[in-house]
Write a protein that holds these residues in place. Sequence first.
Motif, PDB file in Angstrom:
ATOM      1  N   LEU A 153      23.826  41.213  40.476  1.00 12.65           N
ATOM      2  CA  LEU A 153      25.144  40.939  41.031  1.00 12.65           C
ATOM      3  C   LEU A 153      25.200  39.532  41.624  1.00 12.65           C
ATOM      4  O   LEU A 153      26.142  38.772  41.372  1.00 12.65           O
ATOM      5  N   LYS A 154      24.181  39.166  42.386  1.00 11.14           N
ATOM      6  CA  LYS A 154      24.149  37.831  42.993  1.00 11.14           C
ATOM      7  C   LYS A 154      24.087  36.749  41.930  1.00 11.14           C
ATOM      8  O   LYS A 154      24.728  35.697  42.058  1.00 11.14           O
ATOM      9  N   ARG A 155      23.310  36.983  40.871  1.00  5.50           N
ATOM     10  CA  ARG A 155      23.204  36.010  39.795  1.00  5.50           C
ATOM     11  C   ARG A 155      24.551  35.848  39.075  1.00  5.50           C
ATOM     12  O   ARG A 155      24.963  34.729  38.742  1.00  5.50           O
ATOM     13  N   GLN A 158      26.825  33.862  41.188  1.00  6.34           N
ATOM     14  CA  GLN A 158      26.411  32.452  41.166  1.00  6.34           C
ATOM     15  C   GLN A 158      26.868  31.763  39.883  1.00  6.34           C
ATOM     16  O   GLN A 158      27.332  30.616  39.893  1.00  6.34           O
ATOM     17  N   GLN A 159      26.789  32.459  38.779  1.00  7.40           N
ATOM     18  CA  GLN A 159      27.125  31.864  37.488  1.00  7.40           C
ATOM     19  C   GLN A 159      28.633  31.750  37.253  1.00  7.40           C
ATOM     20  O   GLN A 159      29.095  30.809  36.606  1.00  7.40           O
ATOM     21  N   THR A 160      29.389  32.703  37.764  1.00  8.11           N
ATOM     22  CA  THR A 160      30.819  32.737  37.467  1.00  8.11           C
ATOM     23  C   THR A 160      31.710  32.199  38.588  1.00  8.11           C
ATOM     24  O   THR A 160      32.852  31.800  38.344  1.00  8.11           O
ATOM     25  N   GLY A 161      31.199  32.218  39.809  1.00  7.97           N
ATOM     26  CA  GLY A 161      32.015  31.774  40.936  1.00  7.97           C
ATOM     27  C   GLY A 161      32.919  32.866  41.470  1.00  7.97           C
ATOM     28  O   GLY A 161      33.689  32.653  42.412  1.00  7.97           O
ATOM     29  N   ILE A 162      32.847  34.044  40.889  1.00  4.86           N
ATOM     30  CA  ILE A 162      33.639  35.180  41.352  1.00  4.86           C
ATOM     31  C   ILE A 162      33.003  35.753  42.617  1.00  4.86           C
ATOM     32  O   ILE A 162      31.790  35.625  42.813  1.00  4.86           O
ATOM     33  N   SER A 163      33.782  36.359  43.472  1.00  6.53           N
ATOM     34  CA  SER A 163      33.230  36.938  44.697  1.00  6.53           C
ATOM     35  C   SER A 163      32.550  38.279  44.394  1.00  6.53           C
ATOM     36  O   SER A 163      32.835  38.918  43.373  1.00  6.53           O
ATOM     37  N   GLN A 164      31.652  38.703  45.284  1.00  2.45           N
ATOM     38  CA  GLN A 164      30.994  40.001  45.113  1.00  2.45           C
ATOM     39  C   GLN A 164      32.030  41.129  45.107  1.00  2.45           C
ATOM     40  O   GLN A 164      31.923  42.070  44.313  1.00  2.45           O
ATOM     41  N   THR A 165      33.028  41.020  45.975  1.00  2.37           N
ATOM     42  CA  THR A 165      34.064  42.054  46.043  1.00  2.37           C
ATOM     43  C   THR A 165      34.804  42.171  44.716  1.00  2.37           C
ATOM     44  O   THR A 165      34.999  43.278  44.188  1.00  2.37           O
ATOM     45  N   ASP A 166      35.219  41.018  44.148  1.00  3.44           N
ATOM     46  CA  ASP A 166      35.956  41.055  42.874  1.00  3.44           C
ATOM     47  C   ASP A 166      35.084  41.600  41.750  1.00  3.44           C
ATOM     48  O   ASP A 166      35.573  42.319  40.864  1.00  3.44           O
ATOM     49  N   ALA A 167      33.804  41.259  41.770  1.00  2.00           N
ATOM     50  CA  ALA A 167      32.892  41.738  40.725  1.00  2.00           C
ATOM     51  C   ALA A 167      32.755  43.261  40.792  1.00  2.00           C
ATOM     52  O   ALA A 167      32.803  43.958  39.768  1.00  2.00           O
ATOM     53  N   ILE A 168      32.606  43.787  42.014  1.00  2.00           N
ATOM     54  CA  ILE A 168      32.448  45.235  42.187  1.00  2.00           C
ATOM     55  C   ILE A 168      33.749  45.970  41.881  1.00  2.00           C
ATOM     56  O   ILE A 168      33.751  47.021  41.225  1.00  2.00           O
ATOM     57  N   ASP A 181      43.898  47.297  37.731  1.00  2.00           N
ATOM     58  CA  ASP A 181      43.375  46.894  39.041  1.00  2.00           C
ATOM     59  C   ASP A 181      42.265  45.848  38.945  1.00  2.00           C
ATOM     60  O   ASP A 181      41.684  45.464  39.969  1.00  2.00           O
ATOM     61  N   VAL A 182      41.951  45.411  37.739  1.00  2.00           N
ATOM     62  CA  VAL A 182      40.942  44.360  37.576  1.00  2.00           C
ATOM     63  C   VAL A 182      41.478  43.058  38.186  1.00  2.00           C
ATOM     64  O   VAL A 182      42.592  42.641  37.866  1.00  2.00           O
TER      65      VAL A 182
END
Length: 203
Positions: A153-155, A158-168, A181-182
């Motif tokens: 998740l952290k990687r 880091q690669q996309t610039g998206i936040s952890q919240t948005d990724a989850i 809801d994406v």
Amino acid sequence: MRVNLIIIDIEVRIMGDFVRDETLVHEAKIVWLEDISKMPWVREIEVGFFSKKGISKKLLSELQKGQILVGYAELEDNAPPLCVEGNRKYFHRRIFTLREKDYELYRVDDPATANHPTEAVEPLSVEPKLKGLPPSKKSQIAVRIPRNLFNKLKRYVQQTGISQTDAIVSALAYHLDSVEDVPMIQRLLELEKRVSVLESKSY
């Protein structure tokens, strides 16, 4: 009509704090009479009706005495009546209401002391055949995930610039078949990937 009003009063008193599963079985749709997008909660109860769909002006005015009728459920065409008395058929249907000064009395505007009645549900969670979900003070959860998955998740962040919240949230939205809801940033990333693939094929 006098009998109708008595039935409504009795149903609200007896079943005001819950909705039985059998009341939901034959629901076809939920009709909203008010904008629920900014309502933190409404009261969910079941009431006796003489019809499967719609609501008469007289009954509407009775139900709105001291409260606002926010919405109601309509039943399927083949829904059986709860009971029959002479030529009268009674159907149990859900209604969603707010009493006068509900939000003021339950201090909705003060997160530290806000409360809600036992029959309160979030209106945006209401669907035909499903009970509404109880209100939550915050739409967030804390979860433990495996270290390896957390590193991925952290990687990705880091690669996309998206936040952890948005990724989850994106992962949950896809998993729960709720693509609307994406987060927008995730949709843009996927669009960029598709464009990149198409460009590589064109060469």
